[in-house]
Motif scaffolding. Structure first.
Motif, PDB file in Angstrom:
ATOM      1  N   VAL C 124       0.847  -1.199   0.000  1.00 35.50           N
ATOM      2  CA  VAL C 124       0.000   0.000   0.000  1.00 35.50           C
ATOM      3  C   VAL C 124       0.885   1.253   0.000  1.00 35.50           C
ATOM      4  O   VAL C 124       1.795   1.380   0.810  1.00 35.50           O
ATOM      5  N   GLU C 125       0.569   2.142  -0.903  1.00 41.62           N
ATOM      6  CA  GLU C 125       1.398   3.323  -1.108  1.00 41.62           C
ATOM      7  C   GLU C 125       1.064   4.417  -0.097  1.00 41.62           C
ATOM      8  O   GLU C 125      -0.088   4.571   0.317  1.00 41.62           O
ATOM      9  N   MET C 126       2.088   5.160   0.261  1.00 43.23           N
ATOM     10  CA  MET C 126       1.923   6.282   1.175  1.00 43.23           C
ATOM     11  C   MET C 126       0.823   7.214   0.653  1.00 43.23           C
ATOM     12  O   MET C 126       0.754   7.486  -0.542  1.00 43.23           O
ATOM     13  N   ASP C 127      -0.008   7.705   1.557  1.00 34.37           N
ATOM     14  CA  ASP C 127      -1.041   8.661   1.156  1.00 34.37           C
ATOM     15  C   ASP C 127      -0.399   9.993   0.800  1.00 34.37           C
ATOM     16  O   ASP C 127       0.634  10.366   1.353  1.00 34.37           O
ATOM     17  N   GLU C 128      -1.032  10.711  -0.110  1.00 37.74           N
ATOM     18  CA  GLU C 128      -0.454  11.999  -0.508  1.00 37.74           C
ATOM     19  C   GLU C 128      -0.533  13.039   0.606  1.00 37.74           C
ATOM     20  O   GLU C 128       0.286  13.939   0.691  1.00 37.74           O
ATOM     21  N   GLN C 129      -1.540  12.898   1.444  1.00 35.32           N
ATOM     22  CA  GLN C 129      -1.664  13.825   2.582  1.00 35.32           C
ATOM     23  C   GLN C 129      -1.507  13.016   3.872  1.00 35.32           C
ATOM     24  O   GLN C 129      -1.809  11.831   3.903  1.00 35.32           O
TER      25      GLN C 129
ATOM     26  N   MET D   1       1.413   2.930  -6.390  1.00 32.35           N
ATOM     27  CA  MET D   1       0.199   2.110  -6.431  1.00 32.35           C
ATOM     28  C   MET D   1       0.358   0.823  -5.620  1.00 32.35           C
ATOM     29  O   MET D   1       1.416   0.216  -5.635  1.00 32.35           O
ATOM     30  N   ALA D   2      -0.708   0.441  -4.970  1.00 31.30           N
ATOM     31  CA  ALA D   2      -0.685  -0.843  -4.269  1.00 31.30           C
ATOM     32  C   ALA D   2      -0.674  -1.979  -5.298  1.00 31.30           C
ATOM     33  O   ALA D   2      -0.827  -1.745  -6.492  1.00 31.30           O
ATOM     34  N   SER D   3      -0.475  -3.203  -4.832  1.00 28.79           N
ATOM     35  CA  SER D   3      -0.472  -4.374  -5.722  1.00 28.79           C
ATOM     36  C   SER D   3      -1.823  -4.623  -6.371  1.00 28.79           C
ATOM     37  O   SER D   3      -1.919  -5.322  -7.375  1.00 28.79           O
ATOM     38  N   VAL D   4      -2.859  -4.121  -5.744  1.00 29.95           N
ATOM     39  CA  VAL D   4      -4.213  -4.329  -6.279  1.00 29.95           C
ATOM     40  C   VAL D   4      -4.871  -2.965  -6.477  1.00 29.95           C
ATOM     41  O   VAL D   4      -4.498  -1.979  -5.848  1.00 29.95           O
ATOM     42  N   GLU D   5      -5.861  -2.931  -7.339  1.00 24.83           N
ATOM     43  CA  GLU D   5      -6.540  -1.673  -7.616  1.00 24.83           C
ATOM     44  C   GLU D   5      -7.405  -1.265  -6.427  1.00 24.83           C
ATOM     45  O   GLU D   5      -8.132  -2.089  -5.875  1.00 24.83           O
ATOM     46  N   MET D   6      -7.317  -0.008  -6.067  1.00 31.29           N
ATOM     47  CA  MET D   6      -8.089   0.482  -4.934  1.00 31.29           C
ATOM     48  C   MET D   6      -9.480   0.920  -5.384  1.00 31.29           C
ATOM     49  O   MET D   6      -9.692   1.247  -6.546  1.00 31.29           O
ATOM     50  N   ILE D   7     -10.414   0.923  -4.434  1.00 33.42           N
ATOM     51  CA  ILE D   7     -11.757   1.447  -4.724  1.00 33.42           C
ATOM     52  C   ILE D   7     -11.732   2.938  -4.391  1.00 33.42           C
ATOM     53  O   ILE D   7     -11.739   3.324  -3.219  1.00 33.42           O
ATOM     54  N   GLU D   8     -11.672   3.760  -5.415  1.00 34.49           N
ATOM     55  CA  GLU D   8     -11.618   5.202  -5.190  1.00 34.49           C
ATOM     56  C   GLU D   8     -12.939   5.723  -4.614  1.00 34.49           C
ATOM     57  O   GLU D   8     -13.981   5.081  -4.769  1.00 34.49           O
ATOM     58  N   GLU D   9     -12.858   6.868  -3.989  1.00 34.48           N
ATOM     59  CA  GLU D   9     -14.056   7.420  -3.346  1.00 34.48           C
ATOM     60  C   GLU D   9     -15.217   7.593  -4.322  1.00 34.48           C
ATOM     61  O   GLU D   9     -16.383   7.340  -3.984  1.00 34.48           O
ATOM     62  N   VAL D  32      -9.901   9.498   1.938  1.00 34.11           N
ATOM     63  CA  VAL D  32      -9.874   8.141   2.501  1.00 34.11           C
ATOM     64  C   VAL D  32      -8.463   7.582   2.320  1.00 34.11           C
ATOM     65  O   VAL D  32      -7.959   7.520   1.196  1.00 34.11           O
ATOM     66  N   PRO D  33      -7.805   7.191   3.403  1.00 33.66           N
ATOM     67  CA  PRO D  33      -6.448   6.641   3.293  1.00 33.66           C
ATOM     68  C   PRO D  33      -6.400   5.398   2.398  1.00 33.66           C
ATOM     69  O   PRO D  33      -7.361   4.629   2.333  1.00 33.66           O
ATOM     70  N   ASN D  34      -5.259   5.238   1.730  1.00 33.24           N
ATOM     71  CA  ASN D  34      -5.091   4.117   0.798  1.00 33.24           C
ATOM     72  C   ASN D  34      -5.373   2.760   1.444  1.00 33.24           C
ATOM     73  O   ASN D  34      -5.932   1.863   0.808  1.00 33.24           O
ATOM     74  N   MET D  35      -4.965   2.585   2.697  1.00 36.09           N
ATOM     75  CA  MET D  35      -5.191   1.303   3.368  1.00 36.09           C
ATOM     76  C   MET D  35      -6.659   0.886   3.282  1.00 36.09           C
ATOM     77  O   MET D  35      -6.984  -0.256   2.954  1.00 36.09           O
ATOM     78  N   TYR D  36      -7.551   1.839   3.540  1.00 41.29           N
ATOM     79  CA  TYR D  36      -8.973   1.512   3.511  1.00 41.29           C
ATOM     80  C   TYR D  36      -9.476   1.340   2.075  1.00 41.29           C
ATOM     81  O   TYR D  36     -10.381   0.541   1.824  1.00 41.29           O
ATOM     82  N   LYS D  37      -8.894   2.077   1.144  1.00 41.01           N
ATOM     83  CA  LYS D  37      -9.330   1.945  -0.252  1.00 41.01           C
ATOM     84  C   LYS D  37      -8.917   0.586  -0.836  1.00 41.01           C
ATOM     85  O   LYS D  37      -9.531   0.105  -1.791  1.00 41.01           O
ATOM     86  N   VAL D  38      -7.886  -0.021  -0.278  1.00 40.46           N
ATOM     87  CA  VAL D  38      -7.528  -1.383  -0.687  1.00 40.46           C
ATOM     88  C   VAL D  38      -8.468  -2.383  -0.012  1.00 40.46           C
ATOM     89  O   VAL D  38      -9.022  -3.287  -0.659  1.00 40.46           O
TER      90      VAL D  38
ATOM     91  N   ASP E  99      -7.188  -9.566  -8.170  1.00 40.90           N
ATOM     92  CA  ASP E  99      -7.076  -8.554  -7.111  1.00 40.90           C
ATOM     93  C   ASP E  99      -7.877  -8.927  -5.859  1.00 40.90           C
ATOM     94  O   ASP E  99      -7.420  -8.724  -4.731  1.00 40.90           O
ATOM     95  N   ASP E 100      -9.061  -9.474  -6.057  1.00 43.72           N
ATOM     96  CA  ASP E 100      -9.876  -9.846  -4.893  1.00 43.72           C
ATOM     97  C   ASP E 100      -9.234 -10.999  -4.127  1.00 43.72           C
ATOM     98  O   ASP E 100      -9.250 -11.028  -2.894  1.00 43.72           O
TER      99      ASP E 100
END
Lengths: 133, 133, 133, 133, 133, 133
Positions: C124-129, D1-9, D32-38, E99-100
């Protein structure tokens, strides 16, 4: 940059400046490594850490400098600490190992790190007799 | 007992028996350690593991037997594998370290294991110049 | 018994005896813990270790005794060191946490130890903020 | 980017959108932080994870917010998770520690991480009496 | 670049060249991965490592390719090895997870990595009866 | 005994009792495992943990029960958690692996745990092309 502001050499005074000089002389470099510049935020901690490092690395014991540097590199490899791996790879080279020697250290780590988890995962019981006398 | 049934020496035949004999001769003991008796459930794995151990530990490289045993003990300490710590503590003794030497190995691990996490936790940045030439 | 012979209190002299007395007084107990009796094989290491422990645990800093004991317990839990978990569980209790508090420490470790590996495993990539201002 | 596609807001609907709003409000941020979007790839997992985080971090227990953030940072340091170290360093700052406090946390981790392995490596036996009452 | 100079394909001869060809054919790629080009500094080690990898990954056992790749990814995640996570994430995808599925692997690691430390930290005692028959 | 007093089944009421019944039914046993009896000191944490375990282990996803149990065993092996290794070894057996299968899991862990540290220790650089398509 580290997570916290470092105490740069220009800003060091008193005890911290003294330890900075000591570090540079002991390692034989003309700069203070970042690790110590972070520690210096807490002078008592810097002093105690440096003294412990000296007590363990500098004294005349059973292990020579190369062996100690190899242990430091092995520990850093196990922890996956990139900063430390870089530093102690340099130390191991300084004390005499070349590319083949470094590869050999990594090969020994590979073998035993693998076997360790085999034994842990299958709960292998202590042998009734020792392997080595 | 391990989590799985071991192949006892009496039950070993063919390739497994041959490797068992080889192990006993190489280490200089008259029993097969439990680790290998578990591996023997999978003869191809036992053979490949033993060959790799031999290739890394037995060949004439840059590191002597004591140094390799110290690396094995350091890795086992980092992994907290009780079985392995016992075995490689024995190996380190066999190759020449006494109680003081073992304490020194543990002291070096203590120092660098601590520093590793200090650097990781505060994200200390690589120095611009190397510590060691 | 540890892997190496400990220096018992009766056998301690000079600097080691002095540190033993200091340890007992500082912790408020009438015996020297095994960890220190093993370290004492190497008096310079014992002294430097004890001084560092004092510098970090005994000084007046930003963290109170309970918080430091909780960090010690968390580190010991991550390392799976049974001896250390026992000691620092005792320390955490002494400084004020009861069974519910200890369970809460373990629950926080559970949550973040799990999330850490989720983030590492999926890169998981670092958040921009920043999450926190 | 994470290894998998994130669910954007923008793509979040239903339960996931609701949790995203809850996360932003709870932390007090407008993304929403990337961790949760993954995590959101698996809505049931996202929901259960968020609920567990809330149960452990949000309830009124024995530990205050700073102490919990320090435990999270300590665990992340032990795991060497860069993403997590960044996030929880921020949390520890938010709840009141400055550069000196952060250095102190790292110093305590250093000390006990080192001692842990000394005890493990030399198989130091439990003391017959407790260190603390 | 790795810490040591790699043996490039052009420079490989004899046994090393043979293994390089074998690796490319087995994986189905037209380049030799860096890991093997580093190992090749020590041909006996390269050969023994490759044979062990083949013995464990290539033989017809109880576990299919996907399951083995998932174990490799889980181990790499636990070790925080970025190179390895990248490689085995690719392997897991090749053998069928999308991804899932990858998110699900990470979720299972999250859950049990957390619970492991809860049990270790509070020294939870073995149950008198097994959970699973 | 764990470090903290467990909530025995006889003492469980309300939400805790309900979850205890749910656990016993889900696993198919007539006792509540110690892990859950410790968690029950903090009912909100017990509930959230159990729900997360259910969300990850119980839902219909891409991974079957055996694969999830193998991941749990691999994680527990990496952590060296004896309690957890025992439980998930049982789970892996329940879902179909015998002694040979368990040995194979441990063999795969051995191989990749070893290689991981080889790559980390020598700082092996990411390949320019992926190994797997």
């Amino acid at each position: 940059m580290a997570s916290v502001e470092m105490i740069e050499e220009e800003a060091a005074t008193g005890k911290v400046k003294e330890i900075y000089d000591n570090i540079k002389e002991s390692i034989g470099i003309d700069f203070v490594p970042n690790m110590y510049k972070v520690m210096a935020r807490n002078p008592a901690y810097l002093e105690a850490s440096w003294n412990k490092i000296q007590a363990v690395m500098g004294r005349t014991g059973k292990l020579d400098d190369l062996t100690k540097a190899i242990i430091a590199l092995t520990v850093s490899t196990m922890n996956g600490c990139a900063y430390c791996i870089t530093v102690y790879t340099g130390a191991v080279r300084k004390y005499g190992l070349d590319d083949d020697g470094l590869t050999e250290v990594a090969a020994v780590i590979d073998v035993f790190n693998g076997l360790n988890k085999f034994n842990t995962g299958l709960d292998v019981e202590m042998d009734e007799q020792p392997w080595f006398g």
